[in-house]
Write a protein that holds these residues in place. Structure first.
Motif, PDB file in Angstrom:
ATOM      1  N   ALA A   1      70.902  32.753  33.282  1.00  0.00           N
ATOM      2  CA  ALA A   1      70.929  31.615  32.360  1.00  0.00           C
ATOM      3  C   ALA A   1      70.407  30.349  33.031  1.00  0.00           C
ATOM      4  CB  ALA A   1      72.357  31.395  31.849  1.00  0.00           C
ATOM      5  N   GLY A   2      70.698  30.178  34.318  1.00  0.00           N
ATOM      6  CA  GLY A   2      70.189  29.019  35.044  1.00  0.00           C
ATOM      7  C   GLY A   2      68.667  29.031  35.140  1.00  0.00           C
ATOM      8  N   ILE A   3      68.093  30.204  35.386  1.00  0.00           N
ATOM      9  CA  ILE A   3      66.628  30.299  35.452  1.00  0.00           C
ATOM     10  C   ILE A   3      66.010  30.037  34.084  1.00  0.00           C
ATOM     11  CG2 ILE A   3      64.695  31.829  35.944  1.00  0.00           C
ATOM     12  CD1 ILE A   3      66.339  33.203  38.023  1.00  0.00           C
ATOM     13  N   PHE A   4      66.627  30.585  33.032  1.00  0.00           N
ATOM     14  CA  PHE A   4      66.108  30.339  31.687  1.00  0.00           C
ATOM     15  C   PHE A   4      66.161  28.849  31.347  1.00  0.00           C
ATOM     16  CE2 PHE A   4      66.832  34.918  30.526  1.00  0.00           C
ATOM     17  CZ  PHE A   4      65.508  35.166  30.199  1.00  0.00           C
ATOM     18  N   ALA A   5      67.240  28.178  31.724  1.00  0.00           N
ATOM     19  CA  ALA A   5      67.340  26.738  31.463  1.00  0.00           C
ATOM     20  C   ALA A   5      66.231  25.990  32.189  1.00  0.00           C
ATOM     21  CB  ALA A   5      68.715  26.236  31.897  1.00  0.00           C
ATOM     22  N   TYR A   6      65.955  26.401  33.417  1.00  0.00           N
ATOM     23  CA  TYR A   6      64.876  25.763  34.184  1.00  0.00           C
ATOM     24  C   TYR A   6      63.522  25.973  33.512  1.00  0.00           C
ATOM     25  CZ  TYR A   6      61.303  25.421  37.821  1.00  0.00           C
ATOM     26  OH  TYR A   6      60.158  25.130  38.514  1.00  0.00           O
ATOM     27  N   LEU A   7      63.273  27.190  33.022  1.00  0.00           N
ATOM     28  CA  LEU A   7      61.991  27.491  32.388  1.00  0.00           C
ATOM     29  C   LEU A   7      61.834  26.784  31.048  1.00  0.00           C
ATOM     30  CD1 LEU A   7      61.720  31.338  33.124  1.00  0.00           C
ATOM     31  CD2 LEU A   7      60.367  29.523  34.166  1.00  0.00           C
ATOM     32  N   ILE A   8      62.894  26.782  30.243  1.00  0.00           N
ATOM     33  CA  ILE A   8      62.799  26.208  28.901  1.00  0.00           C
ATOM     34  C   ILE A   8      62.716  24.688  28.954  1.00  0.00           C
ATOM     35  CG2 ILE A   8      64.018  25.911  26.709  1.00  0.00           C
ATOM     36  CD1 ILE A   8      65.123  28.746  27.076  1.00  0.00           C
ATOM     37  N   PHE A   9      63.636  24.059  29.672  1.00  0.00           N
ATOM     38  CA  PHE A   9      63.651  22.591  29.722  1.00  0.00           C
ATOM     39  C   PHE A   9      62.520  22.041  30.585  1.00  0.00           C
ATOM     40  CE2 PHE A   9      68.104  23.604  28.692  1.00  0.00           C
ATOM     41  CZ  PHE A   9      68.222  22.878  27.515  1.00  0.00           C
ATOM     42  N   GLY A  10      61.944  22.886  31.426  1.00  0.00           N
ATOM     43  CA  GLY A  10      60.787  22.470  32.208  1.00  0.00           C
ATOM     44  C   GLY A  10      59.472  22.698  31.502  1.00  0.00           C
ATOM     45  N   GLY A  11      59.524  23.201  30.276  1.00  0.00           N
ATOM     46  CA  GLY A  11      58.308  23.430  29.501  1.00  0.00           C
ATOM     47  C   GLY A  11      57.508  24.646  29.927  1.00  0.00           C
ATOM     48  N   ARG A  12      58.097  25.538  30.732  1.00  0.00           N
ATOM     49  CA  ARG A  12      57.371  26.723  31.190  1.00  0.00           C
ATOM     50  C   ARG A  12      57.582  27.925  30.288  1.00  0.00           C
ATOM     51  NH1 ARG A  12      57.340  26.995  37.760  1.00  0.00           N
ATOM     52  NH2 ARG A  12      56.848  24.799  38.159  1.00  0.00           N
ATOM     53  N   LEU A  13      58.582  27.871  29.432  1.00  0.00           N
ATOM     54  CA  LEU A  13      58.846  28.951  28.486  1.00  0.00           C
ATOM     55  C   LEU A  13      58.959  28.342  27.096  1.00  0.00           C
ATOM     56  CD1 LEU A  13      59.496  31.867  27.730  1.00  0.00           C
ATOM     57  CD2 LEU A  13      61.879  31.459  28.394  1.00  0.00           C
ATOM     58  N   GLU A  14      57.929  28.531  26.311  1.00  0.00           N
ATOM     59  CA  GLU A  14      57.891  27.992  24.957  1.00  0.00           C
ATOM     60  C   GLU A  14      58.177  29.131  23.981  1.00  0.00           C
ATOM     61  OE1 GLU A  14      54.579  24.485  25.674  1.00  0.00           O
ATOM     62  OE2 GLU A  14      53.902  26.458  24.988  1.00  0.00           O
ATOM     63  N   LEU A  15      59.384  29.167  23.472  1.00  0.00           N
ATOM     64  CA  LEU A  15      59.819  30.289  22.647  1.00  0.00           C
ATOM     65  C   LEU A  15      59.057  30.379  21.327  1.00  0.00           C
ATOM     66  CD1 LEU A  15      63.688  30.061  23.242  1.00  0.00           C
ATOM     67  CD2 LEU A  15      62.048  31.598  24.335  1.00  0.00           C
ATOM     68  N   TRP A  16      58.544  29.266  20.842  1.00  0.00           N
ATOM     69  CA  TRP A  16      57.824  29.298  19.573  1.00  0.00           C
ATOM     70  C   TRP A  16      56.542  30.117  19.683  1.00  0.00           C
ATOM     71  CZ3 TRP A  16      52.845  27.442  19.331  1.00  0.00           C
ATOM     72  CH2 TRP A  16      52.441  26.597  20.381  1.00  0.00           C
ATOM     73  N   ARG A  17      56.047  30.298  20.921  1.00  0.00           N
ATOM     74  CA  ARG A  17      54.830  31.096  21.081  1.00  0.00           C
ATOM     75  C   ARG A  17      55.067  32.574  20.763  1.00  0.00           C
ATOM     76  NH1 ARG A  17      50.731  28.440  23.875  1.00  0.00           N
ATOM     77  NH2 ARG A  17      49.501  30.206  23.106  1.00  0.00           N
ATOM     78  N   LEU A  18      56.328  33.004  20.768  1.00  0.00           N
ATOM     79  CA  LEU A  18      56.641  34.400  20.477  1.00  0.00           C
ATOM     80  C   LEU A  18      56.391  34.755  19.019  1.00  0.00           C
ATOM     81  CD1 LEU A  18      59.959  34.750  22.525  1.00  0.00           C
ATOM     82  CD2 LEU A  18      57.650  35.391  23.226  1.00  0.00           C
ATOM     83  N   VAL A  19      56.423  33.766  18.135  1.00  0.00           N
ATOM     84  CA  VAL A  19      56.167  34.021  16.709  1.00  0.00           C
ATOM     85  C   VAL A  19      54.791  33.528  16.294  1.00  0.00           C
ATOM     86  CG1 VAL A  19      58.609  34.002  16.100  1.00  0.00           C
ATOM     87  CG2 VAL A  19      57.327  31.866  16.092  1.00  0.00           C
TER      88      VAL A  19
END
Length: 328
Positions: free
Chosen positions: A34-52
């Motif tokens: 969860a800590g890594i996911f928070a780093y990726l999401i709030f750091g702009g490295r994981l954009e979940l909207w791209r999945l759809v």
């Protein structure tokens, strides 16, 4: 399982403590992920909207087909190893077990993941061959790792040759240690008090059946290739401009990171590795690719689990008869 009455009374609390510590380890892994996911999401490295935001439905369909091929290759690999050990389980059962066991690492505590579920499925058929079942699971892991290493050597031949020149001594030592470990496991599978003559007969029998393991090794390579193709189609579905060769050279390293048991099914760590490695190719969708593949694998495993649950009477119906047929 009944506790051995010869043990001291003070050891009765060991099992609950062990189970509690196992759940704590799993909880720590999820917190780490969860800590890594928070780093990726709030750091702009994981954009979940791209999945759809899928630009190529055909590529997404091919991604699903490739992931299904991955599960099929993995099931065939274990099925062949079971046959090598003279443990006969129907292929359709092995396919469903292999796919549904994928959920084990997500919902079960440390120490009882996919291998634990596979053992629980097969053990009732052969109650007197627990060591042989464990050996098939270990060989399955070994052949999978060897297939991944061979793929890395082929697609990164120049870099791997430089590494071999520099660390050839350690590599040779590791190879010898692996050979000795496999030999010891084969000896252990015979029983603690086996004789050397029996061990010799056992090794001769296994050497005659060595081509079966080579076929299983080919299935391991095929599974990794299918996984790489799934990664390529996932990137293509999201509009990334990348070649198959680039994915083949980079994605096996992501697979290697996913095998490190510091988070369930590589949650977080694999996403971070995908983002970091594919960023070197000028791609910003590495983490999204891993997430899309994870969702695809989860859906396939969920469907297999539902089928296995609906057919549980058919699956477990032959176990009693299999127990009576077991002669080893």
């Amino acid at each position: 399982m009944l506790q051995d009455l010869s043990q001291p009374s003070g050891s009765q609390g060991d099992a609950p403590n062990s189970r509690g510590s196992s759940w704590l380890v799993s909880l720590a892994k999820y917190v780490f992920a969860a800590g890594i996911f928070a780093y990726l999401i709030f750091g702009g490295r994981l954009e979940l909207w791209r999945l759809v935001d899928i630009s190529s439905p055909i590529a997404l369909f091919l991604c699903w087909i490739s992931m299904a091929g991955l599960f099929l290759f993995m099931a065939l690999r274990w099925f062949i190893i079971l046959y090598f050990a003279r443990l006969y389980v129907p292929l359709n059962h092995v396919i469903l077990i292999q796919a549904s066991a994928h959920l084990g690492n997500l919902i079960l505590p440390a120490g009882l993941g996919s291998d634990g579920l596979k053992f629980l499925y097969v053990q009732p058929r052969y109650p007197s061959r627990k060591s042989a079942i464990i050996l098939t699971l270990v060989l399955d892991r070994i052949l999978g790792a060897m297939g991944l290493i061979l793929l890395l050597l082929v697609v990164n031949a120049r870099e791997c040759f430089w590494i071999f020149q520099k660390y050839w001594g350690w590599i040779l030592l590791g190879f010898l240690a692996a050979v000795i470990s496999v030999w010891l496991m084969c000896q252990w599978s015979l029983g603690r008090h086996c004789k050397w003559t029996r061990l010799g007969e056992f090794m001769k029998d296994k050497l005659r059946r060595l081509p079966i393991l080579l076929i299983a090794f080919a299935m391991a390579i095929g599974g990794h290739l299918a996984f790489c193709l799934a990664g390529y189609f996932a990137l293509d579905a999201m509009g990334a401009e990348v070649t198959v060769l680039e994915v083949m050279r980079t994605f096996p390293w992501v697979i290697l990171v996913s095998t490190i048991p510091i988070s369930p099914l590589g949650l977080g760590t694999t996403d971070l590795a995908g983002e970091t490695l594919f960023a070197q190719l000028g791609q910003s969708l590495g983490a999204e690719m891993v997430m899309l593949l994870r969702i695809t694998a989860f859906m396939i495993a969920l469907v297999a689990t539902c089928i296995l649950w609906l057919e549980k009477s058919h699956f477990f119906g032959g176990i009693g008869q299999a127990k009576r047929r077991a002669c080893e």
